[in-house]
Scaffold this active site. Structure first.
Site, PDB file in Angstrom:
ATOM      1  N   HIS A   1     -31.450 -69.537 -39.106  1.00 24.10           N
ATOM      2  CA  HIS A   1     -30.311 -70.189 -38.978  1.00 24.10           C
ATOM      3  C   HIS A   1     -30.822 -72.458 -40.331  1.00 24.10           C
ATOM      4  CE1 HIS A   1     -27.034 -72.729 -36.027  1.00 24.10           C
ATOM      5  NE2 HIS A   1     -28.144 -73.393 -37.192  1.00 24.10           N
TER       6      HIS A   1
ATOM      7  N   HIS B   1     -29.084 -74.385 -42.873  1.00 21.29           N
ATOM      8  CA  HIS B   1     -28.151 -75.669 -43.829  1.00 21.29           C
ATOM      9  C   HIS B   1     -29.339 -75.917 -45.121  1.00 21.29           C
ATOM     10  CE1 HIS B   1     -25.138 -75.281 -40.644  1.00 21.29           C
ATOM     11  NE2 HIS B   1     -26.359 -74.848 -40.368  1.00 21.29           N
TER      12      HIS B   1
ATOM     13  N   HIS C   1     -20.868 -71.239 -35.458  1.00 19.26           N
ATOM     14  CA  HIS C   1     -21.505 -72.224 -34.961  1.00 19.26           C
ATOM     15  C   HIS C   1     -21.043 -72.182 -33.238  1.00 19.26           C
ATOM     16  CE1 HIS C   1     -24.571 -73.160 -38.260  1.00 19.26           C
ATOM     17  NE2 HIS C   1     -24.563 -74.245 -37.703  1.00 19.26           N
TER      18      HIS C   1
ATOM     19  N   GLU D   1     -23.095 -75.010 -29.171  1.00 18.71           N
ATOM     20  CA  GLU D   1     -24.333 -76.288 -29.687  1.00 18.71           C
ATOM     21  C   GLU D   1     -23.550 -77.425 -28.902  1.00 18.71           C
ATOM     22  OE1 GLU D   1     -23.743 -77.541 -33.861  1.00 18.71           O
ATOM     23  OE2 GLU D   1     -25.991 -78.643 -33.386  1.00 18.71           O
TER      24      GLU D   1
ATOM     25  N   ASP E   1     -32.242 -75.356 -38.762  1.00 17.68           N
ATOM     26  CA  ASP E   1     -30.970 -76.365 -39.294  1.00 17.68           C
ATOM     27  C   ASP E   1     -30.793 -77.007 -39.863  1.00 17.68           C
ATOM     28  OD1 ASP E   1     -28.667 -76.508 -37.896  1.00 17.68           O
ATOM     29  OD2 ASP E   1     -29.187 -77.372 -36.472  1.00 17.68           O
ATOM     30  N   ASP E   2     -31.327 -78.217 -40.168  1.00 18.15           N
ATOM     31  CA  ASP E   2     -31.630 -78.943 -41.162  1.00 18.15           C
ATOM     32  C   ASP E   2     -33.031 -79.928 -41.457  1.00 18.15           C
ATOM     33  OD1 ASP E   2     -28.885 -78.589 -42.154  1.00 18.15           O
ATOM     34  OD2 ASP E   2     -28.617 -79.144 -39.598  1.00 18.15           O
TER      35      ASP E   2
END
Ligand code: ADE
Ligand code: ZN
Length: 336
Positions: free
Chosen positions: A17, A19, A197, A200, A278-279
């Site tokens: 996961h 991005h 997703h 969340e 994630d980011d």
């Protein structure tokens, strides 16, 4: 480096996961801004980092889509990917399945090919440099409509032999999975894997929709599934992999404190949880830091960290023989 940090860095793992646009560090953002003559609304790297204080997902998304505006050429996408893989390799990542958001780029006039070719070139170069393998997942932006998702799937056709699956991201609440049932069915018919997703910020009902209407192979986040006992039992019975992101959850106020993070409870309930970043450029840490900070705050022991790493290979879209090779490496490493 502490013992825990060394243990985590050496732990063979997959990241499921991530991005890729969320790996764009402010330094590279400024460099690309200069290279492409694009003005940023910030004077310095420090000013950018200071703006990364979010109270929810939308707060973050607004600044994240703005940051992606500096990406203009295939080389920019390739450079961003290589910067991620340099960090991932140092973190013990052996395989990564990375998301990209083509609509973020096509909606500002770039051809689909620029992001796709640039990322695929970066992924290939990273495998040659670090031996880290990777797969690419095309995410639909859920704040846009399903026709736009269909147009994106159509634009992706020449690259579909190099894209493993489709995902669903962006603003969750108000954009339930049901909105994308037809395009996910079409993607499934094309042989693509499906992830989304859900849970969340959105309610457990969105997770049910992702399972029943999108027929997902993997659940991204899924935190709020735990509010629903029957749903939790179903996810465990189906062996569904959850790609959970501790530092993201903290920065986006999905959890109030890492010591209250749901991962330990997920493991107790036999859910196939994994740890991901994630980011990472926005949330203050790459995957190893997510393992380390969660282990410290929530008191996870080494067996739990090995289980999380094992889940990451088992939940990947690698062929069975590749999974088995990574699982053997992990077993040898953890008993050495
Ligand atoms: N896009 C990038 N990061 C995301 C996240 N955590 N949730 C939804 N969409 C995203
Ligand atoms: Zn995400």
């Amino acid at each position: 480096m502490t013992d825990l940090e060394a243990f985590v860095a050496g732990l063979p793992k997959a990241e499921l996961h991530l991005h890729i646009e969320g790996s764009l560090e402010p330094e590279l953002m400024f460099e690309l801004g200069r290279r492409n003559r694009i003005d940023l609304p910030f004077k310095s790297v420090e000013e950018v980092r200071a703006a990364y204080a979010f109270s929810n997902l939308q707060d973050f998304l607004d600044i994240y889509y703005q940051g992606a505006g500096v990406l203009q050429t295939e080389q920019d996408f390739a450079d961003m990917a290589m910067a991620y893989f340099d960090r991932a390799a140092a973190d013990g990542v052996r395989h990564a399945e990375i998301f990209f958001d083509p609509q973020t780029h096509t909606d500002r006039g770039l051809p689909f090919s620029v992001a796709a070719e640039g990322l695929l070139a970066g992924m290939k170069a990273a495998e040659a440099k670090h031996g880290v393998t990777s797969k690419l997942i095309l995410c639909f932006l859920r704040h846009l409509d399903e026709d736009a998702a269909f147009a994106t799937l159509k634009a992706a056709e020449p690259w579909l032999d190099r894209i493993v699956g489709v995902g669903l991201d962006s603003s969750e609440v108000g954009h339930p999975p049901s909105k994308f049932a037809r395009v996910f069915a079409a993607a499934g018919d094309m042989g693509l894997k499906r992830v989304a997703h859900a849970g969340e910020e959105g309610p457990p009902e969105y997770v049910r929709e992702a399972l029943d209407l999108l027929h997902i192979d993997r659940l991204d986040h899924g935190n709020r599934s735990l509010e629903d006992e029957a749903l939790t039992a179903r996810l465990a019975a189906e062996g569904m992999t959850l790609t959970v992101c501790p530092l993201s959850n903290l920065k986006l106020c999905v959890v109030d404190d890492l010591k209250n993070h749901p991962i330990p409870r997920m493991l107790e309930l036999d859910l196939k949880a994994t740890i991901n970043s994630d980011d990472p450029a926005y949330f203050g840490g790459y995957v190893a830091q997510n393992y380390v900070e969660l282990a410290r705050a929530a008191d996870l022991d080494r067996d739990a960290l090995v289980t999380l790493a094992r889940n990451s290979f088992e939940g990947s879209f690698l062929a069975e023989a590749e999974k088995a090779r990574h699982l053997r490496d992990l077993a040898n490493w953890s008993t050495a």
